[in-house]
Motif scaffolding. Sequence first.
Motif, PDB file in Angstrom:
ATOM      1  N   PHE A  50       0.833  -1.201   0.000  1.00 57.34           N
ATOM      2  CA  PHE A  50       0.000   0.000   0.000  1.00 57.34           C
ATOM      3  C   PHE A  50       0.874   1.259   0.000  1.00 57.34           C
ATOM      4  O   PHE A  50       2.045   1.212   0.353  1.00 57.34           O
ATOM      5  N   ASP A  51       0.279   2.376  -0.378  1.00 60.72           N
ATOM      6  CA  ASP A  51       0.935   3.665  -0.230  1.00 60.72           C
ATOM      7  C   ASP A  51       0.545   4.223   1.129  1.00 60.72           C
ATOM      8  O   ASP A  51      -0.653   4.390   1.423  1.00 60.72           O
ATOM      9  N   ALA A  52       1.543   4.518   1.971  1.00 57.20           N
ATOM     10  CA  ALA A  52       1.290   4.982   3.332  1.00 57.20           C
ATOM     11  C   ALA A  52       1.592   6.466   3.447  1.00 57.20           C
ATOM     12  O   ALA A  52       2.613   6.944   2.935  1.00 57.20           O
ATOM     13  N   PHE A  53       0.701   7.186   4.128  1.00 55.92           N
ATOM     14  CA  PHE A  53       0.866   8.627   4.329  1.00 55.92           C
ATOM     15  C   PHE A  53       0.614   8.975   5.788  1.00 55.92           C
ATOM     16  O   PHE A  53      -0.380   8.544   6.376  1.00 55.92           O
ATOM     17  N   ILE A  54       1.502   9.775   6.360  1.00 60.31           N
ATOM     18  CA  ILE A  54       1.359  10.269   7.728  1.00 60.31           C
ATOM     19  C   ILE A  54       0.773  11.676   7.685  1.00 60.31           C
ATOM     20  O   ILE A  54       1.150  12.490   6.838  1.00 60.31           O
ATOM     21  N   GLU A  55      -0.177  11.942   8.607  1.00 56.04           N
ATOM     22  CA  GLU A  55      -0.873  13.233   8.645  1.00 56.04           C
ATOM     23  C   GLU A  55      -1.546  13.520   7.300  1.00 56.04           C
ATOM     24  O   GLU A  55      -1.445  14.626   6.747  1.00 56.04           O
ATOM     25  N   ASP A  56      -2.257  12.544   6.802  1.00 51.72           N
ATOM     26  CA  ASP A  56      -2.964  12.667   5.527  1.00 51.72           C
ATOM     27  C   ASP A  56      -4.293  13.385   5.746  1.00 51.72           C
ATOM     28  O   ASP A  56      -4.914  13.264   6.796  1.00 51.72           O
ATOM     29  N   SER A  57      -4.742  14.138   4.764  1.00 51.03           N
ATOM     30  CA  SER A  57      -5.975  14.920   4.908  1.00 51.03           C
ATOM     31  C   SER A  57      -7.202  14.041   4.679  1.00 51.03           C
ATOM     32  O   SER A  57      -7.186  13.092   3.892  1.00 51.03           O
ATOM     33  N   LYS A  58      -8.285  14.388   5.389  1.00 49.35           N
ATOM     34  CA  LYS A  58      -9.565  13.692   5.247  1.00 49.35           C
ATOM     35  C   LYS A  58     -10.670  14.673   5.627  1.00 49.35           C
ATOM     36  O   LYS A  58     -10.680  15.188   6.755  1.00 49.35           O
ATOM     37  N   PHE A  59     -11.586  14.941   4.715  1.00 49.33           N
ATOM     38  CA  PHE A  59     -12.615  15.951   4.967  1.00 49.33           C
ATOM     39  C   PHE A  59     -13.665  15.414   5.930  1.00 49.33           C
ATOM     40  O   PHE A  59     -14.168  14.304   5.779  1.00 49.33           O
ATOM     41  N   ASP A  60     -13.985  16.227   6.943  1.00 52.30           N
ATOM     42  CA  ASP A  60     -14.999  15.889   7.940  1.00 52.30           C
ATOM     43  C   ASP A  60     -16.199  16.809   7.695  1.00 52.30           C
ATOM     44  O   ASP A  60     -16.125  18.014   7.932  1.00 52.30           O
ATOM     45  N   LYS A  61     -17.305  16.229   7.224  1.00 53.81           N
ATOM     46  CA  LYS A  61     -18.473  17.032   6.869  1.00 53.81           C
ATOM     47  C   LYS A  61     -19.083  17.716   8.081  1.00 53.81           C
ATOM     48  O   LYS A  61     -19.577  18.842   7.980  1.00 53.81           O
ATOM     49  N   SER A  62     -19.071  17.051   9.236  1.00 47.27           N
ATOM     50  CA  SER A  62     -19.680  17.651  10.428  1.00 47.27           C
ATOM     51  C   SER A  62     -18.884  18.856  10.923  1.00 47.27           C
ATOM     52  O   SER A  62     -19.445  19.787  11.504  1.00 47.27           O
ATOM     53  N   LYS A  63     -17.553  18.845  10.686  1.00 48.75           N
ATOM     54  CA  LYS A  63     -16.707  19.972  11.092  1.00 48.75           C
ATOM     55  C   LYS A  63     -16.599  21.023   9.987  1.00 48.75           C
ATOM     56  O   LYS A  63     -16.200  22.158  10.244  1.00 48.75           O
ATOM     57  N   GLY A  64     -16.898  20.617   8.766  1.00 47.03           N
ATOM     58  CA  GLY A  64     -16.783  21.530   7.638  1.00 47.03           C
ATOM     59  C   GLY A  64     -15.352  21.838   7.253  1.00 47.03           C
ATOM     60  O   GLY A  64     -15.068  22.880   6.652  1.00 47.03           O
ATOM     61  N   ARG A  65     -14.446  20.934   7.587  1.00 47.21           N
ATOM     62  CA  ARG A  65     -13.027  21.155   7.281  1.00 47.21           C
ATOM     63  C   ARG A  65     -12.299  19.816   7.240  1.00 47.21           C
ATOM     64  O   ARG A  65     -12.828  18.781   7.636  1.00 47.21           O
ATOM     65  N   SER A  66     -11.072  19.878   6.763  1.00 44.19           N
ATOM     66  CA  SER A  66     -10.237  18.682   6.715  1.00 44.19           C
ATOM     67  C   SER A  66      -9.585  18.435   8.072  1.00 44.19           C
ATOM     68  O   SER A  66      -9.161  19.378   8.744  1.00 44.19           O
ATOM     69  N   ARG A  67      -9.534  17.176   8.468  1.00 45.01           N
ATOM     70  CA  ARG A  67      -8.852  16.789   9.702  1.00 45.01           C
ATOM     71  C   ARG A  67      -7.835  15.712   9.343  1.00 45.01           C
ATOM     72  O   ARG A  67      -8.159  14.749   8.640  1.00 45.01           O
ATOM     73  N   PRO A  68      -6.593  15.859   9.788  1.00 44.67           N
ATOM     74  CA  PRO A  68      -5.563  14.902   9.376  1.00 44.67           C
ATOM     75  C   PRO A  68      -5.737  13.528  10.018  1.00 44.67           C
ATOM     76  O   PRO A  68      -6.120  13.413  11.185  1.00 44.67           O
ATOM     77  N   MET A  69      -5.484  12.501   9.234  1.00 40.33           N
ATOM     78  CA  MET A  69      -5.391  11.138   9.751  1.00 40.33           C
ATOM     79  C   MET A  69      -3.948  10.920  10.211  1.00 40.33           C
ATOM     80  O   MET A  69      -3.012  11.279   9.496  1.00 40.33           O
ATOM     81  N   ASP A  70      -3.762  10.314  11.372  1.00 39.22           N
ATOM     82  CA  ASP A  70      -2.397  10.023  11.815  1.00 39.22           C
ATOM     83  C   ASP A  70      -1.665   9.192  10.776  1.00 39.22           C
ATOM     84  O   ASP A  70      -0.489   9.411  10.492  1.00 39.22           O
ATOM     85  N   LEU A  71      -2.378   8.204  10.204  1.00 38.49           N
ATOM     86  CA  LEU A  71      -1.783   7.353   9.178  1.00 38.49           C
ATOM     87  C   LEU A  71      -2.878   6.833   8.256  1.00 38.49           C
ATOM     88  O   LEU A  71      -3.980   6.508   8.707  1.00 38.49           O
ATOM     89  N   SER A  72      -2.563   6.763   6.976  1.00 41.13           N
ATOM     90  CA  SER A  72      -3.490   6.158   6.008  1.00 41.13           C
ATOM     91  C   SER A  72      -2.735   5.204   5.100  1.00 41.13           C
ATOM     92  O   SER A  72      -1.557   5.407   4.801  1.00 41.13           O
ATOM     93  N   TRP A  73      -3.437   4.138   4.700  1.00 39.07           N
ATOM     94  CA  TRP A  73      -2.935   3.239   3.656  1.00 39.07           C
ATOM     95  C   TRP A  73      -3.904   3.340   2.485  1.00 39.07           C
ATOM     96  O   TRP A  73      -5.112   3.159   2.643  1.00 39.07           O
ATOM     97  N   TRP A  74      -3.371   3.634   1.305  1.00 39.20           N
ATOM     98  CA  TRP A  74      -4.186   3.726   0.102  1.00 39.20           C
ATOM     99  C   TRP A  74      -3.792   2.635  -0.888  1.00 39.20           C
ATOM    100  O   TRP A  74      -2.616   2.304  -1.028  1.00 39.20           O
ATOM    101  N   LYS A  75      -4.779   2.112  -1.585  1.00 40.58           N
ATOM    102  CA  LYS A  75      -4.539   1.089  -2.605  1.00 40.58           C
ATOM    103  C   LYS A  75      -4.466   1.733  -3.978  1.00 40.58           C
ATOM    104  O   LYS A  75      -5.376   2.462  -4.399  1.00 40.58           O
ATOM    105  N   TRP A  76      -3.345   1.475  -4.660  1.00 38.85           N
ATOM    106  CA  TRP A  76      -3.132   1.997  -6.017  1.00 38.85           C
ATOM    107  C   TRP A  76      -2.960   0.836  -6.978  1.00 38.85           C
ATOM    108  O   TRP A  76      -2.235  -0.124  -6.679  1.00 38.85           O
ATOM    109  N   ASP A  77      -3.615   0.906  -8.137  1.00 41.96           N
ATOM    110  CA  ASP A  77      -3.434  -0.099  -9.185  1.00 41.96           C
ATOM    111  C   ASP A  77      -3.690   0.584 -10.520  1.00 41.96           C
ATOM    112  O   ASP A  77      -4.842   0.825 -10.902  1.00 41.96           O
ATOM    113  N   ALA A  78      -2.602   0.887 -11.242  1.00 41.79           N
ATOM    114  CA  ALA A  78      -2.709   1.615 -12.505  1.00 41.79           C
ATOM    115  C   ALA A  78      -3.430   0.813 -13.577  1.00 41.79           C
ATOM    116  O   ALA A  78      -3.909   1.379 -14.567  1.00 41.79           O
ATOM    117  N   ARG A  79      -3.522  -0.498 -13.414  1.00 36.86           N
ATOM    118  CA  ARG A  79      -4.241  -1.322 -14.390  1.00 36.86           C
ATOM    119  C   ARG A  79      -5.740  -1.030 -14.351  1.00 36.86           C
ATOM    120  O   ARG A  79      -6.448  -1.229 -15.347  1.00 36.86           O
TER     121      ARG A  79
END
Length: 216
Positions: A50-79
Motif C-alpha cells: 500500500f501507499d502509506a501517508f502520515i498526517e494525511d488529509s480527510k474531509f470531515d463534513k460535520s466539522k466543515g473542514r479537513s482533519r488529518p489522519m495520523d496514518l493512512s494506507w491507500w490502494k493503487w493499481d494503474a491497471r
Amino acid sequence: MEKYYFNLMQLFEGYVRNYRKLNLSKLHNRSMFTKREIDYFANLGEMLGFDAFIEDSKFDKSKGRSRPMDLSWWKWDARIDDENFLYLALHLEREFICNKDVETIEKLFSNTEEGYIPHNVIGIQYIESADRIDYLNDLILQKNMIQQSNCLMVYRYYDSDLDLERVCAYSFTPQGLNKVRNAICNQDDSGYWYICFDEDYVPLQNNKRITNSIKL
C-alpha cells in the motif's frame, strides 16, 4: 467496490511481538512513542503493497473542514485506474491523551466523502481505566452501523496493582464485536518497553495459580 478487510487481530499480534524492536526506553518522551508506533504501521503498510501517508488529509463534513489522519494506507493499481487511488485501505489514529478517547473514535468514524471511507480502522488509545472500555465500545458499535468498517481498538491503561500497562485489543466487524486479546506492556531489565500477551507473562500466570490454589 467490495470492501477489502484485513485480519486486524493478526496485525495486533505483530504489533505485540515486535514492540521491543521499536527501541523505546524510559528516556523517550510521549512524542517519540507516538512517532515510532505510527512509523511501524507505515512501514508495515508499504511492505504489504500500500501507499502509506502520515498526517494525511480527510474531509470531515460535520466539522466543515479537513482533519488529518495520523496514518493512512491507500490502494493503487494503474491497471484499473491510473489517476486515482482505488480505496482507503486503512485509517489509523494513535492518541496518548486519555480525555481525547471519544475524539479519536469520532475521527475514525467521521462523516466524510465516499472515497475517504476506510475499509479498515485502527485506534490505539490510552484511557484512564478499564471502566471506560464498555462505553467506548458501545460508541464504536453505534458509529460502525453506518460506516461498516473492519475495526481494531487497542486500549492501554495503567494497572496499579501490577505496576504495568494493560493492553486490551477489541476487533469489530460490521456485524459487531468479533475477538478480544489481552496483553501487558512493561519495561525489561534494560529499561526498554515490550508487550507480551497475558498468557505469555509468567508473573501473571503465577498469580493466577496462587489465586486458584487458595480457592481450592
